[in-house]
Write an enzyme that holds these catalytic residues in place. Structure first.
Site, short mmCIF file in Angstrom:
data_model
loop_
_atom_site.label_atom_id
_atom_site.label_comp_id
_atom_site.label_asym_id
_atom_site.label_seq_id
_atom_site.Cartn_x
_atom_site.Cartn_y
_atom_site.Cartn_z
N LYS A 136 51.02 32.48 61.97
CA LYS A 136 51.55 31.49 61.02
C LYS A 136 50.40 31.08 60.11
CE LYS A 136 55.60 29.61 61.24
NZ LYS A 136 56.78 30.47 61.02
N THR A 189 55.91 33.38 65.56
CA THR A 189 55.00 32.59 64.71
C THR A 189 55.44 31.12 64.70
OG1 THR A 189 56.19 32.93 62.62
CG2 THR A 189 54.57 34.60 63.24
N ARG A 248 19.06 26.84 31.45
CA ARG A 248 20.52 26.87 31.38
C ARG A 248 21.09 25.98 32.47
NH1 ARG A 248 22.47 32.60 34.33
NH2 ARG A 248 21.36 32.19 36.26
N GLN A 285 21.46 35.12 42.17
CA GLN A 285 21.17 35.93 43.35
C GLN A 285 20.02 35.33 44.14
OE1 GLN A 285 21.95 37.05 40.30
NE2 GLN A 285 22.81 39.11 40.34
N HIS A 306 29.85 29.69 34.16
CA HIS A 306 29.04 29.71 32.95
C HIS A 306 29.29 28.45 32.11
CE1 HIS A 306 28.32 33.88 33.94
NE2 HIS A 306 29.62 34.13 33.91
O1 LIG Z 1 22.18 34.47 37.67
C1 LIG Z 1 22.73 35.40 37.05
N1 LIG Z 1 22.86 36.62 37.63
C2 LIG Z 1 23.44 37.67 36.98
O2 LIG Z 1 23.52 38.80 37.53
C3 LIG Z 1 23.95 37.44 35.70
N2 LIG Z 1 24.60 38.22 34.79
C4 LIG Z 1 24.86 37.45 33.71
O3 LIG Z 1 25.46 37.86 32.66
N3 LIG Z 1 24.40 36.18 33.89
C5 LIG Z 1 23.83 36.15 35.12
N4 LIG Z 1 23.23 35.15 35.82
#
Ligand SMILES: O=c1[nH]c(=O)c2[nH]c(=O)[nH]c2[nH]1
Length: 282
Positions: free
Chosen positions: A17, A62, A174, A217, A245
């Site tokens: 469920k 369920t 940014r 990353q 973004h």
């Molecule tokens: O931190 C980021 N990693 C990316 O792989 C990536 N690619 C992107 O266009 N902007 C960003 N920013």
């Protein structure tokens, strides 16, 4: 049991469920305690017969699984990890055909505004738990979903590979924003899952706030490593970080400058950065 038609066979399967909405009010004191969960069950085992012939002898409905969630909640819930484990063990240990159970719980946050009054949690963040049990030790994971985080500075993105399709300008400042989904697996279940959860979440927040980010990353790795350092029982952290973004708006058309003040919050598409951070065997 053999399949009814030669040349075909049943592959992996489960049933359960999904979306069992459970609200629990603890009225033991005038200061009520509210819990708000969504529970998902998934059982598997010796279930060839129902698929091949419709023989439902081994099928715990369920509907029963849903009822069990409510019945077990009558005694109180405790940590979501513990509640999920109670349910998983019950299904496997009492239903003869069921060999494996996976119980996932999403806990919805409410903020206390009075002894019996609550306001919805901010941003829709969920605490998550997942227990897999097939006899023996249960495998327990905990996490968060949709935890919204944003840094207004200390984030760059530059030095990336550029080809004939690259238009993205390098930036040395940014907004870095994301909605974190993080799941950490416990090698051994922590004695106090609530404390372990709070410790992991605090480590996540600290790592996001104080990592000077050269990429999402890099931030992902820093967050995962910080959780593993803070919670010794955690073995592996899986992270899914959408890059929310924020586009600096060109106000030059209006004769205005824009030194990182006015942004458009983007929607689709978004970058999706995902990864796992593991503790290495000593
Ligand atoms: O931190 C980021 N990693 C990316 O792989 C990536 N690619 C992107 O266009 N902007 C960003 N920013």
């Amino acid at each position: 049991m053999t399949a009814p038609t030669p040349g075909f066979t049943l592959g992996p399967n489960s049933y359960g469920k999904s979306g069992v909405r459970l609200v629990h009010v603890d009225r033991d004191t005038p200061r009520h305690v509210l819990r708000d969960l969504t529970v998902h069950t998934a059982l598997s085992g010796d279930l060839d017969a129902t698929h091949y012939t419709g023989d439902n002898t081994g099928v715990l409905p369920t509907d029963t699984q849903k009822n069990t969630v409510y019945a077990f909640a009558r005694d109180g819930i405790g940590a979501v990890e513990a509640f999920a484990e109670r349910l998983a063990r019950h299904f496997v240990d009492t239903a003869p055909a069921i060999a494996h159970a996976r119980v996932r719980i999403d806990e919805h946050a409410w903020t206390r505004i009075g002894d019996h009054s609550f306001a919805s949690g901010e941003g829709g963040e969920l605490r998550t738990a997942e227990v897999r049990y097939g006899g023996g030790d249960a495998q327990v994971a905990a996490g968060v979903r949709d935890l919204l985080l944003l840094n207004t500075t200390d984030s760059e993105f530059s030095g990336f590979l550029a080809d004939e399709y690259t238009t993205l300008p390098a930036t040395d400042d940014r907004i870095l924003a994301t909605a974190v989904t993080a799941t950490w697996d416990y090698a051994t279940a922590p004695a106090d899952p609530d404390t372990a959860f709070r410790t992991a979440r605090a480590a996540l927040l600290d790592a996001f706030a104080d990592t000077y980010s050269l990429s999402l990353q890099q931030t992902l790795y820093a967050v995962g490593e910080r959780i593993l350092k803070a919670v010794p029982e955690a073995r592996e952290v899986r992270l899914s970080l959408p890059n929310r973004h924020h586009y600096l708006q060109d106000l030059g058309r209006f004769g205005l400058d824009n030194p990182g003040v006015v942004f458009q919050a983007g929607d689709l598409p978004y970058g999706l950065i995902e990864g796992t951070v593991r503790r290495e065997a000593p």
